[in-house]
Design a protein around this motif. Structure first.
Motif, PDB file in Angstrom:
ATOM      1  N   ASN A 149       5.013  -6.254  12.571  1.00  0.00           N
ATOM      2  CA  ASN A 149       5.904  -6.560  13.686  1.00  0.00           C
ATOM      3  C   ASN A 149       7.008  -7.524  13.294  1.00  0.00           C
ATOM      4  OD1 ASN A 149       5.699  -5.240  16.126  1.00  0.00           O
ATOM      5  ND2 ASN A 149       4.000  -6.465  16.887  1.00  0.00           N
ATOM      6  N   GLN A 150       6.954  -8.041  12.053  1.00  0.00           N
ATOM      7  CA  GLN A 150       7.875  -9.093  11.616  1.00  0.00           C
ATOM      8  C   GLN A 150       7.859 -10.258  12.605  1.00  0.00           C
ATOM      9  OE1 GLN A 150      11.245  -6.167  11.174  1.00  0.00           O
ATOM     10  NE2 GLN A 150      11.502  -7.187   9.203  1.00  0.00           N
ATOM     11  N   PHE A 151       6.642 -10.606  13.016  1.00  0.00           N
ATOM     12  CA  PHE A 151       6.451 -11.662  14.011  1.00  0.00           C
ATOM     13  C   PHE A 151       6.795 -13.018  13.414  1.00  0.00           C
ATOM     14  CE2 PHE A 151       3.886 -14.894  16.108  1.00  0.00           C
ATOM     15  CZ  PHE A 151       4.088 -14.620  17.445  1.00  0.00           C
ATOM     16  N   SER A 152       7.586 -13.798  14.124  1.00  0.00           N
ATOM     17  CA  SER A 152       7.876 -15.180  13.724  1.00  0.00           C
ATOM     18  C   SER A 152       8.104 -15.999  14.982  1.00  0.00           C
ATOM     19  CB  SER A 152       9.109 -15.244  12.815  1.00  0.00           C
ATOM     20  OG  SER A 152      10.293 -15.115  13.571  1.00  0.00           O
ATOM     21  N   TRP A 153       8.002 -17.313  14.836  1.00  0.00           N
ATOM     22  CA  TRP A 153       8.167 -18.196  15.983  1.00  0.00           C
ATOM     23  C   TRP A 153       9.622 -18.557  16.239  1.00  0.00           C
ATOM     24  CZ3 TRP A 153       4.429 -18.475  19.298  1.00  0.00           C
ATOM     25  CH2 TRP A 153       3.111 -18.330  18.878  1.00  0.00           C
TER      26      TRP A 153
END
Length: 469
Positions: free
Chosen positions: A313-317
């Motif tokens: 998901n290329q999840f980052s904060w």
């Protein structure tokens, strides 16, 4: 965290005797108290264009600086207790519940990966936007936006023109789609807390929603068809490899999404006499348990979601941090603006309040639609909804019956026109940040407003003549 240290220091200096702070008469305010709020809006609009490197590294410090530009003079003019009470109320009653809910939805939706390479044709893109519009009223505009924006971008990563897809996604999924239930958008949830029936909005503004969403889908399909059939549109290589099937990874987060919805409903339907007093601000037990439950949901989601899902998901904060920092500044600098609006006809913005009343003293639904909508485009739409809800009398039974056109106008304006700017609704800024992280060249603050003015405003004018005059 460094960018918020000056703000925390200022709050610490204001801490003593906050509970004893006196109410400030906002009718005596000068409109100049709105300058820090205008400053942070202009910073969001102009600094990414004029000083992009500085902005992306220090936007939190800019937000903190504008917050101090309001807090320090306010403390000097009205006393530290009054300033401290205002900050605590903004933080405890508004900002923290807002950020906690956004973080939970951002984390849970970010833990669901829609597997498979969808190919972004006009028909598929329009279908995704339509599905998002339906989901937005049941899982909130934030939840629907965070669930669908990544697969939508991935489906179109082999196309040259993609910014328009994200812009219409903001129009439809991040705003208009959340207009049918209190779960969809914060203003409607506040109305629910005030006594508006859960299904009132779907009964009274469904035609308006259908018209707006349907019109936007038709315009989007025509525009996307035009781009899609340009010979240079499709890139020779698709960055996303094809797969045999479409499915969900991290599907356990759907259960957590259900928990989030249940917690939000619980906080609105459960009435408890237990109230905690936090330096002059009342915090009810249902709201406190909701926020604690949402924090637990966030932690559980992070624990049970496989790291591969976050990678896919290329999840980052990054998007969540940007929203949290910028809206911290917005929630603080907006304090005097909302107070001046709440001062009513005798306040500095009395002209705005007077404009929604006809010469015979009856409320004007068309003016309520535009006044609540225009202010919701730049102010937080939840307190804006409450201002006009109270201006129209504040009695939910009367507003749901005799004044139903007025309540419909306030509801529609507050939700629909949140799409007019990047800061009109929190998901707007989050979607923009996620798109830019993935290489989509999004328009500037004013560039986006050219799109919203050219596409949305004519539709709002038509809606005014059909439903609100």
């Amino acid at each position: 965290m460094k960018s918020v240290r000056p703000l925390l220091l200022a709050c610490a200096l204001l801490w003593p005797h906050w509970a004893a702070a006196a109410e400030i008469d906002a009718s005596r305010f000068s409109p100049l108290w709105g300058v820090p709020f205008a400053g942070i809006l202009l910073s969001i609009a102009l600094m990414p264009l004029l000083t992009p490197f500085f902005w992306h590294r220090h936007f939190g410090k800019v937000a903190a600086a504008w917050s101090l530009a309001f807090l320090v003079p306010f403390a000097l003019a009205f006393g530290a207790p009054a300033a401290g009470a205002a900050v605590v109320h903004a933080a405890v009653a508004e900002y923290l519940p807002f950020v906690i809910l956004l973080t939970a939805l951002f984390t849970v939706a970010g833990g669901i990966f829609i597997r498979g390479n969808l190919h972004g044709s006009p028909g598929l893109n329009t279908a995704i936007l339509a599905i998002g519009a339906v989901l937005a009223s049941f899982m909130g505009t934030t939840g629907a936006s965070m669930l669908l924006i990544r697969p939508l971008i991935r489906a179109n990563d082999n196309r040259r023109h993609t910014a328009h897809t994200v812009i219409f996604f903001i129009f439809i999924v991040s705003n208009a789609g959340g207009s049918l239930t209190p779960l969809g958008d914060p203003p409607l949830f506040l109305g629910f807390l005030k006594g508006v029936d859960f299904f009132w909005t779907v009964k009274h503004i469904f035609p308006e929603t259908l018209f707006l969403v349907g019109s936007l889908l038709l315009v989007f399909y025509a525009l996307d068809w035009f781009f899609y059939h340009r010979r240079e549109e499709i890139q020779p290589a698709d960055p996303t490899p094809d797969t045999r099937s479409v499915g969900f990874d991290g599907a356990r987060n759907f259960w957590l999404l259900g928990v989030v919805i249940a917690l939000v409903l619980m906080s609105g339907m459960w009435k408890s006499p237990v109230v905690f007093h936090v330096f002059g601000t009342d915090v009810g037990l249902p709201g406190l348990l909701r926020d604690i439950g949402l924090i637990v949901v966030t932690i559980v989601s992070l624990r049970i979601t496989p790291s591969q899902v976050h990678e896919d998901n290329q999840f980052s904060w990054g998007p969540m941090q940007e929203v949290a920092k910028l809206f911290a500044g917005i929630f603080i600098t907006i304090i005097p603006v909302i107070a001046m609006l709440r001062a009513g006809i005798d306040g500095p913005f009395g002209g705005v309040i007077a404009a929604v009343t006809r010469p015979d003293g009856t409320p004007d639904p068309a003016m309520y639609f535009w006044a609540s909508g225009v202010l919701s485009s730049f102010l937080d739409n939840a307190p804006t909804y409450l201002v006009f809800f109270n201006t129209a009398g504040g009695d939910p039974k009367v507003l749901m019956t005799q004044l139903a056109p007025v309540l419909a106008a306030i509801s529609a304006g507050s939700v629909f026109m949140g799409a007019n700017s990047y800061i009109g609704n929190a998901p707007n800024l989050m979607v923009k940040a996620i798109a830019e992280e993935r290489g989509v060249k999004m328009p500037s603050f004013f560039g986006y407003m050219l799109w919203s003015t050219g596409i949305l405003v004519p539709l709002f004018v038509v809606m005014t003549f059909i439903w609100f005059l």
